[in-house]
Scaffold this motif. Structure first.
Motif, PDB file in Angstrom:
ATOM      1  N   ARG A   1       0.901  -1.066   0.156  1.00 26.63           N
ATOM      2  CA  ARG A   1       0.010   0.200  -0.182  1.00 26.63           C
ATOM      3  C   ARG A   1       0.834   1.610  -0.116  1.00 26.63           C
ATOM      4  O   ARG A   1       0.842   1.972  -0.637  1.00 26.63           O
ATOM      5  N   ARG A   2       2.093   1.348   0.654  1.00 25.86           N
ATOM      6  CA  ARG A   2       2.908   2.139   0.144  1.00 25.86           C
ATOM      7  C   ARG A   2       3.980   2.737  -0.442  1.00 25.86           C
ATOM      8  O   ARG A   2       4.302   3.617  -0.800  1.00 25.86           O
ATOM      9  N   THR A   3       3.954   1.345  -1.627  1.00 29.94           N
ATOM     10  CA  THR A   3       5.122   1.709  -2.210  1.00 29.94           C
ATOM     11  C   THR A   3       4.152   1.797  -3.371  1.00 29.94           C
ATOM     12  O   THR A   3       4.330   2.643  -4.372  1.00 29.94           O
ATOM     13  N   ILE A   4       3.156   1.081  -3.256  1.00 29.73           N
ATOM     14  CA  ILE A   4       1.744   1.400  -5.137  1.00 29.73           C
ATOM     15  C   ILE A   4       2.208   3.334  -5.557  1.00 29.73           C
ATOM     16  O   ILE A   4       2.438   3.401  -6.338  1.00 29.73           O
ATOM     17  N   PRO A   5       1.300   3.674  -4.602  1.00 27.54           N
ATOM     18  CA  PRO A   5       1.946   5.460  -4.620  1.00 27.54           C
ATOM     19  C   PRO A   5       3.337   5.992  -5.055  1.00 27.54           C
ATOM     20  O   PRO A   5       2.996   6.796  -6.229  1.00 27.54           O
TER      21      PRO A   5
ATOM     22  N   ALA B   1       2.520  -1.278 -11.658  1.00 27.17           N
ATOM     23  CA  ALA B   1       3.211   0.321 -11.577  1.00 27.17           C
ATOM     24  C   ALA B   1       4.400   0.233 -11.348  1.00 27.17           C
ATOM     25  O   ALA B   1       4.742   1.309 -11.985  1.00 27.17           O
ATOM     26  N   GLU B   2       5.529  -1.350 -11.169  1.00 32.26           N
ATOM     27  CA  GLU B   2       6.613  -1.224 -11.519  1.00 32.26           C
ATOM     28  C   GLU B   2       6.845  -0.970 -12.849  1.00 32.26           C
ATOM     29  O   GLU B   2       7.808   0.072 -13.133  1.00 32.26           O
ATOM     30  N   LYS B   3       6.222  -1.760 -13.806  1.00 32.62           N
ATOM     31  CA  LYS B   3       6.886  -1.677 -15.238  1.00 32.62           C
ATOM     32  C   LYS B   3       6.254  -0.536 -15.493  1.00 32.62           C
ATOM     33  O   LYS B   3       7.529   0.206 -16.871  1.00 32.62           O
ATOM     34  N   GLY B   4       5.070   0.183 -15.604  1.00 33.97           N
ATOM     35  CA  GLY B   4       5.394   1.817 -15.344  1.00 33.97           C
ATOM     36  C   GLY B   4       5.942   2.624 -15.825  1.00 33.97           C
ATOM     37  O   GLY B   4       6.618   3.798 -15.912  1.00 33.97           O
ATOM     38  N   TYR B   5       6.360   1.995 -14.296  1.00 40.41           N
ATOM     39  CA  TYR B   5       6.884   3.274 -13.529  1.00 40.41           C
ATOM     40  C   TYR B   5       8.400   4.267 -14.124  1.00 40.41           C
ATOM     41  O   TYR B   5       9.189   4.260 -14.978  1.00 40.41           O
ATOM     42  N   GLU B   6       9.115   2.445 -14.557  1.00 38.43           N
ATOM     43  CA  GLU B   6      10.401   2.106 -14.858  1.00 38.43           C
ATOM     44  C   GLU B   6      10.531   2.538 -16.329  1.00 38.43           C
ATOM     45  O   GLU B   6      11.492   3.373 -16.808  1.00 38.43           O
ATOM     46  N   GLU B   7       9.523   2.040 -17.345  1.00 42.76           N
ATOM     47  CA  GLU B   7       8.829   2.585 -18.774  1.00 42.76           C
ATOM     48  C   GLU B   7       8.825   4.599 -18.464  1.00 42.76           C
ATOM     49  O   GLU B   7       9.511   5.193 -19.804  1.00 42.76           O
ATOM     50  N   TRP B   8       8.603   4.787 -17.951  1.00 45.40           N
ATOM     51  CA  TRP B   8       7.905   6.133 -17.422  1.00 45.40           C
ATOM     52  C   TRP B   8       9.224   7.348 -17.769  1.00 45.40           C
ATOM     53  O   TRP B   8       9.590   8.183 -17.975  1.00 45.40           O
TER      54      TRP B   8
ATOM     55  N   ARG C   1      16.220   1.522  -8.766  1.00 39.24           N
ATOM     56  CA  ARG C   1      17.304   0.812  -8.628  1.00 39.24           C
ATOM     57  C   ARG C   1      17.265  -0.328  -7.426  1.00 39.24           C
ATOM     58  O   ARG C   1      17.396  -1.274  -6.917  1.00 39.24           O
ATOM     59  N   ASP C   2      17.529   1.005  -6.257  1.00 40.25           N
ATOM     60  CA  ASP C   2      17.409   0.755  -4.751  1.00 40.25           C
ATOM     61  C   ASP C   2      16.542  -0.155  -4.579  1.00 40.25           C
ATOM     62  O   ASP C   2      16.819  -0.989  -3.871  1.00 40.25           O
ATOM     63  N   TYR C   3      15.268   0.322  -5.349  1.00 43.52           N
ATOM     64  CA  TYR C   3      13.655  -0.418  -3.961  1.00 43.52           C
ATOM     65  C   TYR C   3      13.853  -2.547  -5.270  1.00 43.52           C
ATOM     66  O   TYR C   3      13.871  -3.535  -4.583  1.00 43.52           O
ATOM     67  N   ARG C   4      14.250  -2.297  -6.791  1.00 41.89           N
ATOM     68  CA  ARG C   4      14.659  -3.128  -7.339  1.00 41.89           C
ATOM     69  C   ARG C   4      15.820  -3.741  -6.649  1.00 41.89           C
ATOM     70  O   ARG C   4      15.507  -5.261  -6.700  1.00 41.89           O
ATOM     71  N   ARG C   5      17.099  -3.790  -6.490  1.00 42.39           N
ATOM     72  CA  ARG C   5      17.580  -4.643  -5.895  1.00 42.39           C
ATOM     73  C   ARG C   5      17.892  -4.719  -4.156  1.00 42.39           C
ATOM     74  O   ARG C   5      17.946  -6.261  -4.045  1.00 42.39           O
TER      75      ARG C   5
END
Length: 911
Positions: free
Chosen positions: A310-314, A393-400, A336-340
């Motif tokens: 819930r905190r991460t998606i926004p 949301a991750e996929k759209g955020y990285e593309e953006w 990148r820090d979030y993914r790693r």
């Protein structure tokens, strides 16, 4: 009951022959098969016969007194068969045939035969014991007969952990006396000589009757008498042995000891029953407590994971762009820090949460408990939905982020290009309005006017040459607006000023031309040579300015091909320089020729060329500038070429590793699917194999870390495409996470099968048979059976589910159990759960109620004091806290309802 003892008992009978005895354990036929041992025992030690007489007599009287009679002499008082039949009626609770009242020998033999027939009807094989020997008062045969009765009615039914008779009674004694010092029960003779074992049995069940710590091992007579007296006074067990006889005999009689000890067993059987009931309840409560703890852990872990999602998606859905590339690159680094760093632990938590949930449901099914339903919003499906939203949301955020960085990079390039062209244009227009407004033609000579006209024509040519630059400036400003450049306001203001000035110059140029043409009729002289110079110098000057502008123009490329195209274009430009130099020499020659003619004809020139401001000095200066800019451009292009070659190396390096890791992950996924279907060997072998396989996968992690490092280098170099591989870092990450999750789920499935097998008592052969049957009909190796496949599987296992009315009803019942959600598929775990319920027994609510009833002394309620006395402290308090008050008509203060509590444990009703 027939009053046997009322008949005449004054007859005396002599001994006959034969005898029998047994040592306990096995069937009654085994008991009586040791006739030779009985005779040999009596012959070896006459003291044993004395002990048996006393013990057997006391034992018989302990039962005959219930009928109001007793015996004095064991081999005399049973001769007429009347008291023998009475004894059998008392200890069996059954009626024997009516005895014969006659006093003749034949009547007595018939009565004894009726007793012996009754004994035989209970499965006892009587060897060498006949009615005549009993009627004749044969002591050996009489004692042998009584021993068979004791074995059959007092010892045979004793069972402890699937043992019976002598072994069961011995095991019971060993367990009860295990905590006591100086007691080591190994047999039914010398282990009892010091009397401590008798006292330990009493103290274990009635500690208030014996002061065990005050007993001494070296005082056996006192110990034995103490135990015999307490047993007779408080336990209603008659004294069957003499302390002195036991102490003074090297090896006390085994049968006498067993008979006496069996009385203790039956006296304490009620306590044993209560202990068994308490053990059952403790087991059920322990299961419930563990399940509740697992439920609480699931709720807590699910809440934490959902809160993190819930905190991460926004944060991932925040699409507010930044003004600079540096700010956007910081956002990319945070991602990148979030993914790693931040997401991988949450992937493991999600996987572990699913495993914990499946394990909990398995344990609930195995213990006949209702399935666990998490609180609203915390279902596994809720977590999966939230996770899916997170990954979207991750996929759209990285593309953006990447698109925004490209946009800002393009904007910076365009803005700098706009400023450069605008500055050049503004420098060119400086003073042009004043020049066009100057009214110098009003006082000029004809020669001057003609010169002004030519000069104006040259200016118009120059003005036309600058039209392209103005259009380029406007086009760049328009593109900056379309790309939402943050400083578009200032760009638009500057562009508008340039356009307005350009329009003004056009109007002023037209007005000046009209004024010059008006006086052109009066002006006929023109300096052709100067005019020719001006006409050729102006375009050459513009060419040099354009060349300088192009040589200083910024460029942005992303591939080797693009930079090589720029280098090729630059080489082509350099090839035109010799022709341009010849044109420069020609233009300078015109100027020199004009000076030569003026000098040769003594003409005094009044200043510079009146038709142009482009002097030879300007031409030479700009030509020198062009010559300087060419090598600088060479250097810049070569630097960019090196950068693109480095980027190409990074692409190939990443692609080389990705083309290894990607197929490896796919291969491992296929191997796991094959392993989960084949499952050879025992479940433990399968589990060990899977865990070794899991370790080999985890050991492969450094290859992914290397790929992540290479991917970071690519992103830091702003490389956005890679034609050398079809694998992206995102594909690799998703595949790796799926691989770890799949192997963990497969291991959990085998662990649950082991849990099911052990809890239900299913043999390894049964598990292999179930797996083989399931795999045989799982044709597509999908891990689940359709209805028709499942029906065929059941038929192969012996179930009658053929296509008739009864078979269809049975199959529908089974499907409702294995597929409660009507998905149309039966998983292997559901199949195993069903087969385990079909082949094993589990505790039920009725069994738990019966156990509580034992602890409550057959009452319909139980008290807190009884629970604390019979159960361990934590489980007693667990029950007290959850049991509702008993509301029945026989209720007393503090009564608790154990029935509703027991049914609630199995989900059959609510407390």
């Amino acid at each position: 009951m027939v009053d046997y003892h009322a008949a005449n008992q004054s007859y005396q009978y002599g001994p006959s022959s034969g005898g029998n005895g047994a040592g306990g354990g096995g069937s009654m036929g085994d008991y009586m098969a040791q006739e030779d041992d009985w005779d040999r025992d009596l012959l070896l030690d006459p003291a044993w016969e004395k002990q048996q007489r006393k013990t057997f007599t006391a034992w018989c009287n302990s039962h005959l007194r219930k009928a109001g009679t007793q015996i004095e002499n064991i081999d005399e008082d049973f001769r007429d068969g009347l008291k023998l039949m009475l004894l059998l009626e008392v200890i069996s609770g059954e009626r024997l045939p009516k005895p014969e009242r006659g006093k003749m020998r034949v009547h007595k033999i018939n009565n004894v035969n009726k007793a012996l027939d009754f004994i035989a009807s209970k499965g006892v094989k009587l060897v060498s014991i006949g009615a005549e020997e009993i009627v004749d008062g044969n002591a050996k045969m009489t004692l042998g007969m009584i021993w068979t009765i004791i074995l059959r009615f007092a010892i045979q039914d004793i069972s402890v952990e699937e043992t019976s008779a002598k072994e069961g009674l011995l095991l019971w004694c060993q367990r009860k006396t295990a905590p006591y010092k100086n007691v080591n029960v190994q047999n039914f003779h010398i282990s009892w000589k010091d009397g401590l074992a008798f006292n330990a049995l009493i103290h274990r069940h009635r500690p208030e009757l014996i002061e065990y710590d005050k007993l001494r091992k070296d005082d056996p007579v006192t110990n034995l008498n103490n135990a015999f007296e307490v047993a007779e006074k408080y336990l209603d067990i008659p004294k069957m042995l003499d302390a002195e006889d036991i102490v003074n005999t090297a090896r006390p009689d085994e049968k006498a000891i067993m008979t006496y000890v069996s009385s203790f067993y039956h006296a304490f059987s009620g306590a044993q029953k209560a202990e068994t009931a308490a053990n059952r309840i403790c087991k059920v409560l322990a299961v419930n407590q563990e399940n509740e703890h697992l439920m609480e852990d699931y709720e807590r872990l699910a809440s934490d994971l959902l809160e993190w999602i819930r905190r991460t998606i926004p944060w991932l859905e925040d699409r507010v762009p930044q003004k600079t590339i540096q700010e956007m690159q910081q956002k990319l680094e945070d991602f990148r820090d979030y993914r790693r760093v931040h997401k991988p632990p949450k992937v493991q938590e999600k996987c572990q949460l699913e495993i914990n949930f499946n394990t909990l449901q398995t344990k609930l099914r195995l213990s006949n408990r209702p399935a666990f339903m998490p609180s609203e919003g915390r279902m596994v499906s809720d977590i999966n939905n939230g996770w899916q939203h997170l990954e979207q949301a991750e996929k759209g955020y990285e593309e953006w982020l990447l698109n925004e960085i490209r946009r800002l990079e393009r904007l910076d390039h365009l803005a700098e290009k706009f400023r450069q062209k605008a500055s050049i244009h503004e420098a060119w227009t400086d003073g042009k309005e004043a020049m066009l407004k100057h009214r110098d033609y009003e006082t000029a000579t004809l020669s001057d006017i003609k010169a002004l006209i030519r000069k104006h024509e040259a200016f118009e040519s120059d003005l036309a040459a600058h039209q392209d630059r103005v259009e380029q400036i406007a086009a760049i400003a328009q593109e900056l607006n379309e790309l939402d450049y943050y400083d578009s306001h200032n760009v638009n203001t500057r562009c508008q000023k340039i356009c307005d000035q350009w329009d003004a110059l056009g109007s002023l140029t037209q007005s000046r031309r009209e004024a010059l043409e008006k006086t052109e009729k009066q002006l006929e002289t023109i300096d052709q040579l100067h005019l020719e110079y001006a006409k050729r110098a102006a375009p050459f000057n513009n060419w040099m300015e354009s060349a300088m502008e192009d040589l200083q123009d910024m460029f942005i490329v992303h591939t080797i091909e693009e930079i090589e195209g720029l280098i090729s274009a630059h080489d082509q430009f350099k090839s035109t320089l010799p022709d341009a130099d010849r044109e420069r020499e020609a233009i300078l020659a015109i100027h020199k020729e004009a000076q030569r003619i003026a000098e040769s004809n003594h003409i005094k020139l009044s200043g510079s060329n009146p038709y142009t401001t482009v002097t030879p000095q300007i031409i030479n200066s700009k030509w020198e500038k062009v010559q300087q800019l060419v090598p600088k451009r060479d250097h810049a292009l070569l630097e960019e070429q090196s950068k693109q070659q480095s980027n190409e190396h990074l692409r190939r390096q990443f692609a080389s590793q990705a083309n290894i890791v990607g197929p490896w992950i796919q291969t491992k996924m296929e191997e796991i699917g094959r392993i989960s279907i084949e499952m050879n060997g025992t479940l433990e072998d399968q589990l060990n194999h899977l865990k070794r396989y899991e370790r080999s996968i985890v050991d492969y992690k450094p290859n992914l870390d290397l790929l992540e490092q290479q991917h970071q280098l690519i992103q830091e170099a702003l490389i956005f495409d890679n034609k050398h591989t079809n694998y992206t870092m995102e594909h690799i990450r998703v595949g790796w996470e799926q691989l770890l999750t799949t192997i963990a789920r497969t291991i959990n499935e085998v662990e649950n099968q082991i849990l099911t097998r052990d809890a239900k008592g299913i043999s390894q052969e049964q598990m292999q048979e179930f797996r083989a049957s399931f795999n045989h009909f799982d044709k597509d190796h999908g891990g689940a059976l359709g209805p028709e496949e499942f029906k065929a599987c059941l038929i192969s296992l012996g179930y009658d589910v053929e296509n008739d009315r009864q078979g269809d009803a049975e199959f529908n019942r089974i499907m409702s159990v294995v597929d409660p959600n009507h998905s149309g598929l039966v998983t292997f775990q559901a199949f195993i759960d069903f087969m385990s319920r079909e082949t094993t027994d589990t505790d039920t609510a009725d069994q738990v109620i019966a156990s509580f009833k034992v602890l409550a002394g057959d009452k319909n309620f139980i008290t807190a004091e009884e629970l604390r006395r019979e159960l361990p402290p934590d489980q007693a308090e667990y029950c007290i806290a959850r049991m509702a008050p008993y509301q029945g008509p026989d209720a007393v203060p503090g009564a608790l309802d154990y029935k509703s509590f027991s049914t609630a444990l199995y989900g059959e009703s609510d407390l």
